[in-house]
Scaffold this active site. Structure first.
Site, PDB file in Angstrom:
ATOM      1  N   PHE A 125       2.780   1.784   7.007  1.00  0.00           N
ATOM      2  CA  PHE A 125       3.401   2.976   6.440  1.00  0.00           C
ATOM      3  C   PHE A 125       2.840   4.236   7.104  1.00  0.00           C
ATOM      4  CE2 PHE A 125       4.109   6.227   3.162  1.00  0.00           C
ATOM      5  CZ  PHE A 125       5.467   6.046   2.959  1.00  0.00           C
ATOM      6  N   ASP A 201      -3.569  -1.741   1.413  1.00  0.00           N
ATOM      7  CA  ASP A 201      -2.630  -0.872   0.714  1.00  0.00           C
ATOM      8  C   ASP A 201      -1.695  -1.769  -0.091  1.00  0.00           C
ATOM      9  OD1 ASP A 201      -0.608   0.824  -0.137  1.00  0.00           O
ATOM     10  OD2 ASP A 201      -0.543   1.974   1.724  1.00  0.00           O
ATOM     11  N   TYR A 226       3.976   4.449  -8.885  1.00  0.00           N
ATOM     12  CA  TYR A 226       5.317   4.924  -9.247  1.00  0.00           C
ATOM     13  C   TYR A 226       6.434   3.999  -8.780  1.00  0.00           C
ATOM     14  CZ  TYR A 226       4.596   7.064  -4.598  1.00  0.00           C
ATOM     15  OH  TYR A 226       4.278   7.294  -3.276  1.00  0.00           O
ATOM     16  N   LYS A 227       6.096   2.883  -8.159  1.00  0.00           N
ATOM     17  CA  LYS A 227       7.116   1.925  -7.742  1.00  0.00           C
ATOM     18  C   LYS A 227       7.293   0.881  -8.855  1.00  0.00           C
ATOM     19  CE  LYS A 227       5.769   2.615  -2.887  1.00  0.00           C
ATOM     20  NZ  LYS A 227       6.811   3.582  -2.528  1.00  0.00           N
ATOM     21  N   ARG A 376      17.220  -0.745   2.572  1.00  0.00           N
ATOM     22  CA  ARG A 376      16.325  -1.538   1.730  1.00  0.00           C
ATOM     23  C   ARG A 376      16.961  -1.745   0.361  1.00  0.00           C
ATOM     24  NH1 ARG A 376      10.349   0.810   1.595  1.00  0.00           N
ATOM     25  NH2 ARG A 376      11.461   2.384   0.348  1.00  0.00           N
TER      26      ARG A 376
END
Length: 416
Positions: A125, A201, A226-227, A376
């Site tokens: 990322f 991560d 927050y996912k 995605r």
């Protein structure tokens, strides 16, 4: 028995799903909209909405007198995460700051322990790579970027040639674009054999994929909330340091929440023992309450059950892709094997960006786009069903068959 690729079969699977009732515990203002972006931002739990309203009232009533109960939230929520989601021990996780800031803290602290190169993969990322680029420039360290074989993600054979003389390795448990699931145990052991510390991560795995930090021998990790943990936009991240490593590390950011006896303000900095030394400034109490509710909901559902449903939903996407989308010019951008995949599937197409926009604007399906050519499709097993998934792929194929992607403004937006 219904055709395995029929909507009837999808409905039968929903009826038999032990997690189906959890969808009713989230805010859903538009039942016609199919949300497949939980891998980017999770839905709002009803319990979180109620908890925040209550806490706002508490703030209004108690003012500063609320701090004796609020002050330990970073550690309390961290312990809940450790037990219910991360497979860690009490006292190893705290919640606060962003993923980027926590990455900087842990990577900087790890580099203080030994000289040597910094290693990550080119597909990691962007914020992970940017943090490492900054640290490499700041400290005069070599930054080694290796290229994994897409879409499989980093393998031990990819990493090993870059480990001689390495001090730090930073890897993602689930890759953000392809959704590839890394072998945490094997990659951690390999790096440690070469004397390097590994920071993991967990942003795209926590809450959807089992994470057994202690069992896998992981020493350092970060992740967002927050996912799949549904804590809200910009919710604070978590930071994990294995108990055995804590005495050797010192945070590069010295703040009063990492200070021993923090209200003895005349004293010089003296960090607390344990993972709490990685705290810095005043914690966001409202945000931490949202994290706590999201973690509670995830732990109640059970990560193993969430994982089983996630794999089944993503397998359905792959099967429908092969049957419906491949003939329309799509290709699979994620591993086929569910055991090697997180909770989202990337599908690739030359017109991926306008297709993504058309899905949102004309078909009420919300995925997201990652360049150069990936859409995605993220399934959040707490609230995504089999019929939702079937309907989304059906709307997608009909949209592309009709060429509706050419009827939208294809100008690239800032947020994709």
């Amino acid at each position: 028995m219904a055709d395995p690729l029929s909507r009837e079969h999808a409905l039968e699977r929903d009826a038999a799903d032990p997690l189906a009732g959890f969808a009713e515990r989230f805010v859903n203002t538009d039942p016609e909209r199919i949300y497949l972006d939980g891998n980017s931002l999770g839905r709002l739990p009803l319990a979180t909405r109620d908890r925040l309203r209550e806490l706002v009232g508490e703030w209004g009533d108690r003012l500063v007198s609320g701090w004796p109960e609020w002050i330990d939230a970073p550690a309390r929520v961290g312990d809940a995460l450790a037990a219910g989601v991360l497979g860690a021990r009490p006292g190893e996780v705290v919640v606060g700051d962003s993923t980027t800031v926590n990455l900087f803290k842990l990577c900087s602290a790890a580099l203080d322990l030994s000289p040597g190169a910094i290693v990550t993969d080119r597909d990691n990322f962007p914020t992970d790579r940017y943090v490492l680029e900054g640290l490499a420039a700041q400290r005069g360290r070599e930054l080694r970027l290796f290229q994994p074989e897409a879409p499989a993600g980093p393998q031990p054979s990819d990493l090993e040639p870059h480990l001689d003389g390495a001090a730090l390795v930073l890897l993602s448990h689930v890759s953000y674009r392809a959704g590839a699931l890394a072998d945490v145990r094997a990659l951690t052991a390999l790096a440690r054999e070469h004397g390097a510390l590994v920071v993991w991560d967990l942003s795209h795995s926590a809450g959807a994929v089992p994470v057994e930090l202690s069992a896998a021998g992981v020493e350092l990790a970060v992740g967002c909330t927050y996912k799949y943990l549904n804590a809200g936009p910009g919710a604070p991240a978590f930071l994990y340091v294995a108990e055995e490593l804590q005495p050797r590390l010192r945070s590069p950011i010295w703040g009063w929440f990492g200070q021993r006896d923090q209200f003895a303000m005349e004293r010089d900095y003296d960090p607390v023992d344990g993972v709490g030394r990685f705290l810095a400034g005043t914690p966001p109490v409202l945000d931490l309450a949202a994290v706590e509710e999201g973690v509670r909901l995830t732990a109640e559902a059970g990560v193993d059950r969430l994982r089983a449903k996630s794999v089944a939903l993503c397998d359905l996407i792959v099967e429908l892709h092969d049957a419906w989308l491949a003939p329309l010019g799509f290709s699979l951008g994620s591993p086929r094997d569910g055991a090697r995949r997180g909770s989202h599937v990337s599908i690739r197409h030359d017109e991926a960006w306008p297709i993504c926009r058309a899905l949102i604007e004309r078909a009420a399906v919300v995925p997201d786009f990652r360049g150069p050519d990936s859409i995605r499709l993220g399934v959040a097993p707490l609230y995504t069903g089999f019929a939702d998934t079937w309907d989304a792929l059906d709307r997608l194929r009909r949209l592309v068959e009709a060429g509706e992607q050419r009827m939208v403004d294809a100008t690239r937006a800032r947020v994709t």
